[in-house]
Design an enzyme around this catalytic site. Sequence first.
Site, PDB file in Angstrom:
ATOM      1  N   ASN A  24       0.860  -1.240  -0.053  1.00 38.06           N
ATOM      2  CA  ASN A  24       0.115  -0.194   0.184  1.00 38.06           C
ATOM      3  C   ASN A  24       0.768   1.150   0.076  1.00 38.06           C
ATOM      4  OD1 ASN A  24      -1.746   2.244   0.441  1.00 38.06           O
ATOM      5  ND2 ASN A  24      -2.714   1.036   2.382  1.00 38.06           N
ATOM      6  N   ARG A  69      -2.684  -1.913  -3.152  1.00 35.03           N
ATOM      7  CA  ARG A  69      -3.751  -1.166  -3.035  1.00 35.03           C
ATOM      8  C   ARG A  69      -3.647   0.025  -4.119  1.00 35.03           C
ATOM      9  NH1 ARG A  69      -5.178   2.987   1.644  1.00 35.03           N
ATOM     10  NH2 ARG A  69      -7.253   3.032   0.895  1.00 35.03           N
ATOM     11  N   HIS A  83     -12.764   3.108   0.227  1.00 34.74           N
ATOM     12  CA  HIS A  83     -12.579   2.202   1.106  1.00 34.74           C
ATOM     13  C   HIS A  83     -13.491   0.928   0.748  1.00 34.74           C
ATOM     14  CE1 HIS A  83     -12.670   5.841   4.059  1.00 34.74           C
ATOM     15  NE2 HIS A  83     -11.501   5.340   3.859  1.00 34.74           N
ATOM     16  N   ARG A  90     -11.179  16.123   7.932  1.00 34.93           N
ATOM     17  CA  ARG A  90     -11.812  16.553   6.524  1.00 34.93           C
ATOM     18  C   ARG A  90     -13.215  16.866   6.983  1.00 34.93           C
ATOM     19  NH1 ARG A  90     -10.391  11.146   3.498  1.00 34.93           N
ATOM     20  NH2 ARG A  90      -8.820  10.646   4.548  1.00 34.93           N
ATOM     21  N   GLU A 110      -8.437  -4.946   5.115  1.00 32.63           N
ATOM     22  CA  GLU A 110      -8.354  -4.558   3.581  1.00 32.63           C
ATOM     23  C   GLU A 110      -7.000  -5.427   2.904  1.00 32.63           C
ATOM     24  OE1 GLU A 110      -8.405  -0.612   5.058  1.00 32.63           O
ATOM     25  OE2 GLU A 110      -9.323  -0.186   3.310  1.00 32.63           O
TER      26      GLU A 110
END
Length: 399
Positions: free
Chosen positions: A10, A93, A182, A243, A386
């Site tokens: 990743n 990823r 996601h 965010r 993941e």
Amino acid sequence: MCKMKILVLNCGSSSLKYQLFDMKGEEVLAKGLVERIGISGSRVKHTKGESSTVHEPDIQDHAQAIKIVLELLTGPDTGVIGDLSEITAVGHRVVHGGEKNTKSVLISQDVVKGIEECIPLAPLHNPANLMGIRAMQEILPGVPNVAAFDTAFHQTMPQEAYIYGVPFEYYEKDKVRRYSFHGTSHQFVSSRAAEILGKSIESIKIITCHLGNGSSLAAVDRGKSVDSSLGMGTSCGILMGTRCGDVDASVLLHLLEQGNSPSELSDILHKKSGLLGISGVSSDLRDVETAAAKGDKRAKLACDILYRSIKKYIAAYAAVMGGVDAIVFTAGIGENSDVTRKAATEGLEFMGVKIDDAKNDGLRGKEAVISADDSKVTVLVIPTNEELVIARDTQRLAK
Ligand code: AMP
């Protein structure tokens, strides 16, 4: 084939996370994190079994970072494999797959071109992902590489979920639309929820709440994502660590008219907003919840806005699907914050959601059902994985 060892990478803009799986038993042999690639003070934390070592070599780029990781994986003390020929495939990823990539794929020249084409949609992430892919192709030629896209699972969303209310030509010309992210996490926890419930995923409606530093909810209707709260980018939906979550476009216009440049505006919305921006305390929910408990009013407000935003999306997605059988909480906040799980579902009794405090209180990082026995909707905590989804896809496609 069951002896396959799969390396999952990743790559971020200045970081690299890795896990090496032995797919026989889906065991993680080693994992680690390389930070500050191309910046002074590079650092590698490598974990083998229970023991971790920290290394501080000078790392200029991703290719060099990967070489160091491969040395650690084969080294005398840190190693878990005899030599590199034991790595049968590498899973990457990749953040943005655009509209073309609806599932994980074996990487070819065409796939690389597709990832390049999506750079305008993910300018920070896709170039880093490509660096990892190119470095791997160079260092281990002949070893298959697979791309698993964060956006792929959501490509089943219907147009009414992904088209914005702006002139349609922007979608046609520039692919301006909701993609959401996601995806591997939503896919993993929804299928695991079906397994736990002993039901086929094709027969149930699930709302998955991936709540971390970045967060998204998804409506998973009989195995397919039909709506999800992140958008063309990663700033919308519920309130996040730094965010903003959903805001009226007029706010953005106002900030621009006040003289902020587009990059300053991006900084405000992505790095200075959310829990941090409202509380002024921290982007980490633990700190904000602690401050709120001590009476800090803005910290409490930030928490309340977070809880309310999750609740609104849960109710909205139940409406979109015409009901819900299960709600899943996952990622850092979802797996660990009993307070968030409780507050975000309180008041949803009218739609059959009832938490059992004895099951929820204090539960951290463990798979469990937290709803009451007589709750119509089953509420679960499922730690996400993941990397395992990427490793499984890589094994399947690299055969
Ligand atoms: P992630 O991005 O999935 O690693 O999630 C990171 C977030 O999880 C951090 O912002 C923390 O606020 C949150 N988190 C982790 N542990 C806890 C906890 N025990 N209580 C509340 N929040 C937590």
